[in-house]
Design a protein around this motif. Structure first.
Motif, PDB file in Angstrom:
ATOM      1  N   LEU A 124       0.829  -1.202   0.000  1.00  0.00           N
ATOM      2  CA  LEU A 124       0.000   0.000   0.000  1.00  0.00           C
ATOM      3  C   LEU A 124       0.871   1.263   0.000  1.00  0.00           C
ATOM      4  O   LEU A 124       0.493   2.269  -0.602  1.00  0.00           O
ATOM      5  N   ARG A 125       2.003   1.192   0.649  1.00  0.00           N
ATOM      6  CA  ARG A 125       2.923   2.331   0.616  1.00  0.00           C
ATOM      7  C   ARG A 125       3.496   2.513  -0.788  1.00  0.00           C
ATOM      8  O   ARG A 125       3.594   3.627  -1.292  1.00  0.00           O
ATOM      9  N   TYR A 134      -5.366  -0.272 -10.555  1.00  0.00           N
ATOM     10  CA  TYR A 134      -4.149  -0.899 -11.062  1.00  0.00           C
ATOM     11  C   TYR A 134      -3.590  -1.941 -10.092  1.00  0.00           C
ATOM     12  O   TYR A 134      -2.527  -2.516 -10.348  1.00  0.00           O
ATOM     13  N   MET A 135      -4.269  -2.192  -8.992  1.00  0.00           N
ATOM     14  CA  MET A 135      -3.808  -3.149  -7.995  1.00  0.00           C
ATOM     15  C   MET A 135      -4.398  -4.529  -8.269  1.00  0.00           C
ATOM     16  O   MET A 135      -5.465  -4.651  -8.875  1.00  0.00           O
ATOM     17  N   SER A 136      -3.711  -5.561  -7.813  1.00  0.00           N
ATOM     18  CA  SER A 136      -4.230  -6.924  -7.928  1.00  0.00           C
ATOM     19  C   SER A 136      -5.382  -7.114  -6.939  1.00  0.00           C
ATOM     20  O   SER A 136      -5.626  -6.273  -6.053  1.00  0.00           O
ATOM     21  N   GLY A 137      -6.081  -8.248  -7.074  1.00  0.00           N
ATOM     22  CA  GLY A 137      -7.184  -8.519  -6.161  1.00  0.00           C
ATOM     23  C   GLY A 137      -6.738  -8.583  -4.712  1.00  0.00           C
ATOM     24  O   GLY A 137      -7.413  -8.058  -3.819  1.00  0.00           O
ATOM     25  N   ALA A 166      -5.254 -15.767  -4.164  1.00  0.00           N
ATOM     26  CA  ALA A 166      -4.291 -16.863  -4.132  1.00  0.00           C
ATOM     27  C   ALA A 166      -4.082 -17.321  -2.695  1.00  0.00           C
ATOM     28  O   ALA A 166      -4.167 -16.511  -1.759  1.00  0.00           O
ATOM     29  N   PRO A 167      -3.800 -18.625  -2.480  1.00  0.00           N
ATOM     30  CA  PRO A 167      -3.619 -19.128  -1.111  1.00  0.00           C
ATOM     31  C   PRO A 167      -2.601 -18.347  -0.295  1.00  0.00           C
ATOM     32  O   PRO A 167      -2.795 -18.137   0.915  1.00  0.00           O
ATOM     33  N   ARG A 168      -1.528 -17.907  -0.912  1.00  0.00           N
ATOM     34  CA  ARG A 168      -0.508 -17.148  -0.174  1.00  0.00           C
ATOM     35  C   ARG A 168      -1.081 -15.844   0.365  1.00  0.00           C
ATOM     36  O   ARG A 168      -0.799 -15.434   1.503  1.00  0.00           O
TER      37      ARG A 168
END
Length: 237
Positions: A124-125, A134-137, A166-168
């Protein structure tokens, strides 16, 4: 801290939630589980005032809050991170976070909380001045939760925080929820990812076809084979 008694939700002739009662005690993580179409999202939307109740009462910290608006509930210390994140796509991370603090006037405290969540989620920074679209889910989910926390809630409700991630990233989100509990926050989380959330939740409620099927500790649910298999598709252990 929070009690919902006999809650019903209807969409025209369709009764999506039928006479459901749940409670959340201070400092707990409570999870609301069930299959698709069980009424989980309808219930949590009714609890925060996003959809009207067809029946029932709610109380928060000893006050009857049944008929209050979403804004009034947020001012009292309740907030929700909705399903699908619903960040403001064309606004920057900074602007999304400021909107989360719209009910506050303590500028120093807002700056302090912003820094705390930027430290918790370093991405986020990095994206602070970039548009959320433009960010991933996973990054958007981090932003959505942080935005909710900017109102300094006493009760955080989350609707399917692991959906589509994603699991991670799911592991990271769930680790963050545990840390929030350590900080003293009370959490109600709606999830389909029952296997993982039951590993750290204190108590659980299971909905199916709009009705409550189970209420008890997470440990009790994990050991209840018929509920785990019939409604959650998991084996008891």
């Amino acid at each position: 801290m929070f009690t919902a008694d006999g809650i019903s939700v209807s969409y025209g002739p369709i009764r999506a939630v039928r006479d459901v009662s749940i409670d959340v005690s201070e400092g707990e993580i409570v999870t609301l589980l069930g299959p698709n179409g069980a009424g989980k999202s309808s219930l949590i939307s009714a609890l925060i005032g996003l959809v009207p109740k067809a029946g029932g009462q709610t109380s928060f910290r000893g006050e009857d809050v049944t008929g209050l608006s979403t804004e009034a509930l947020v001012r009292r210390g309740m907030t929700v991170t909705p399903e699908g994140r619903k960040v403001f796509a064309d606004l920057t991370v900074a602007e999304n976070l400021r909107l989360g603090a719209a009910t506050r006037k303590d500028h120093d405290g807002i700056a302090e909380d912003t820094e705390k969540y930027l430290e918790m989620f370093p991405i986020l920074r990095e994206r602070f001045h970039s548009a959320a679209k433009y960010m991933s889910g996973g990054e958007q989910q981090m932003l959505a939760i942080s935005r909710s926390l900017m109102s300094r809630p006493k009760l955080l409700m989350l609707d399917e925080p692991s959906l589509g991630l994603a699991p991670r990233i799911v592991d990271q989100i769930f680790e963050f929820l545990v840390k929030l509990r350590e900080w003293g926050l009370t959490i109600l989380v709606v999830e389909q990812n029952a296997g993982d959330v039951l590993e750290f939740a204190d108590r659980a409620f299971v909905l199916a076809s709009g009705a409550l099927q189970f209420a008890g500790t997470a440990k009790e649910l994990r050991e209840t084979g018929d509920v785990m298999e019939m409604y959650l598709g998991l084996e008891a252990h």
